[in-house]
Design a protein around this motif. Sequence first.
Motif, short mmCIF file in Angstrom:
data_model
loop_
_atom_site.label_atom_id
_atom_site.label_comp_id
_atom_site.label_asym_id
_atom_site.label_seq_id
_atom_site.Cartn_x
_atom_site.Cartn_y
_atom_site.Cartn_z
N GLY A 103 8.58 6.34 -7.16
CA GLY A 103 7.91 5.91 -7.88
C GLY A 103 7.73 4.71 -7.27
O GLY A 103 8.21 4.10 -5.95
N CYS A 104 6.27 4.11 -7.50
CA CYS A 104 5.82 2.85 -6.63
C CYS A 104 6.55 2.06 -7.23
O CYS A 104 5.50 0.21 -6.58
CB CYS A 104 4.44 2.99 -7.26
N VAL A 105 7.59 1.27 -8.12
CA VAL A 105 8.12 0.46 -8.28
C VAL A 105 8.84 0.16 -6.88
O VAL A 105 10.19 0.98 -7.18
CB VAL A 105 8.49 0.23 -10.14
N VAL A 106 9.33 -1.09 -6.36
CA VAL A 106 9.82 -2.24 -5.85
C VAL A 106 11.19 -2.18 -5.94
O VAL A 106 11.62 -2.53 -7.28
CB VAL A 106 8.99 -3.23 -4.83
N GLY A 107 12.27 -1.22 -5.32
CA GLY A 107 13.48 -1.66 -5.23
C GLY A 107 13.99 -2.14 -3.95
O GLY A 107 13.63 -1.87 -2.96
N PRO A 108 16.07 -1.87 -4.21
CA PRO A 108 16.07 -2.19 -2.87
C PRO A 108 16.68 -0.96 -2.17
O PRO A 108 17.19 -1.18 -1.48
CB PRO A 108 17.66 -2.66 -3.70
N ASP A 109 16.32 0.40 -2.54
CA ASP A 109 16.30 1.31 -1.37
C ASP A 109 15.36 2.30 -0.62
O ASP A 109 15.43 2.74 -0.68
CB ASP A 109 17.00 3.20 -2.84
N LEU A 110 14.41 0.99 -1.00
CA LEU A 110 13.29 1.22 0.13
C LEU A 110 13.43 1.04 1.79
O LEU A 110 13.95 -0.01 2.07
CB LEU A 110 12.08 0.30 0.12
N SER A 111 12.96 1.88 2.93
CA SER A 111 13.71 1.75 4.63
C SER A 111 12.33 0.65 4.62
O SER A 111 12.91 0.58 5.48
CB SER A 111 14.25 2.85 4.60
N SER A 165 0.98 -1.20 -0.20
CA SER A 165 -0.20 0.38 0.12
C SER A 165 0.97 1.40 0.13
O SER A 165 0.44 2.12 0.13
CB SER A 165 -0.89 0.76 1.13
N GLY A 166 2.65 1.02 -0.02
CA GLY A 166 3.41 2.50 0.24
C GLY A 166 4.46 1.88 0.33
O GLY A 166 4.94 0.61 1.17
N GLY A 167 5.05 3.14 1.06
CA GLY A 167 6.56 2.92 1.99
C GLY A 167 7.20 3.88 1.25
O GLY A 167 7.28 5.39 0.71
N ASN A 168 8.37 4.41 1.61
CA ASN A 168 9.57 5.29 2.05
C ASN A 168 10.83 4.80 1.47
O ASN A 168 10.85 3.40 1.85
CB ASN A 168 9.56 6.38 3.70
N ASP A 169 10.91 5.28 1.01
CA ASP A 169 12.97 4.56 0.56
C ASP A 169 13.69 5.48 1.82
O ASP A 169 13.11 6.15 3.04
CB ASP A 169 13.34 5.56 -1.03
N LYS A 170 14.72 5.30 1.65
CA LYS A 170 15.86 5.10 2.60
C LYS A 170 16.40 7.01 3.13
O LYS A 170 16.38 7.65 4.53
CB LYS A 170 17.78 4.73 2.50
#
Length: 200
Positions: A65-73, A19-24
Amino acid sequence: DVPADSLGEEFKGYVMQISGGNDKQGFPMKQGVLCNHRVRLLFKKGMSCYRERRKGCRKRKSVRGCVVGPDLSVMSLIIIKKGPEELPGLTDNQMPRRLGPKRASNIRKLFNLEKQDDVRKFVVRRVTEKKPQGKAPKIQRLITPRLLQRKRFFKSQIRKRMELSKKLKQDYAKRHAEYKQEQKELRASEVAKKKKKEHK
């Protein structure tokens, strides 16, 4: 929807929705931005990730962006399907609803009431420290004798206005016909006078 088996043994069988998230650096993910890096967008009132401070104000902000990647915390997940095991602190305890329904039809639906039952007796009351007798919401869309009386009054007002306009229209039509007749007679008399003078 993502299967949550990779998170651990206790998540086996669970299906999650991102449903969402934040990067580092703390920039939020935005729905609809189909990339896995940061972009600067112009935001206005009504868009997610933005709160208007002044009326009509727009602002260019960085969002991910809404695509998941390794930079998400941080990632926010919603449980779509529950697995066989309980998750401690998440699915093992049932939280009661803090507030009951407010609308009359929803109260009837909750308690399976008939139309003639009094809805006011079934309102979910909430006990607080200040009010030991409890707090109850004001029931919306409740059909009371007062409401029916007001409805009848408004209908009678409309009916009276219609009758009055009908009467005024009839009076006007009658007076208009009389006036036309008077004008016709006046013209006829004037024509007769002119003819008399010509004959003399």
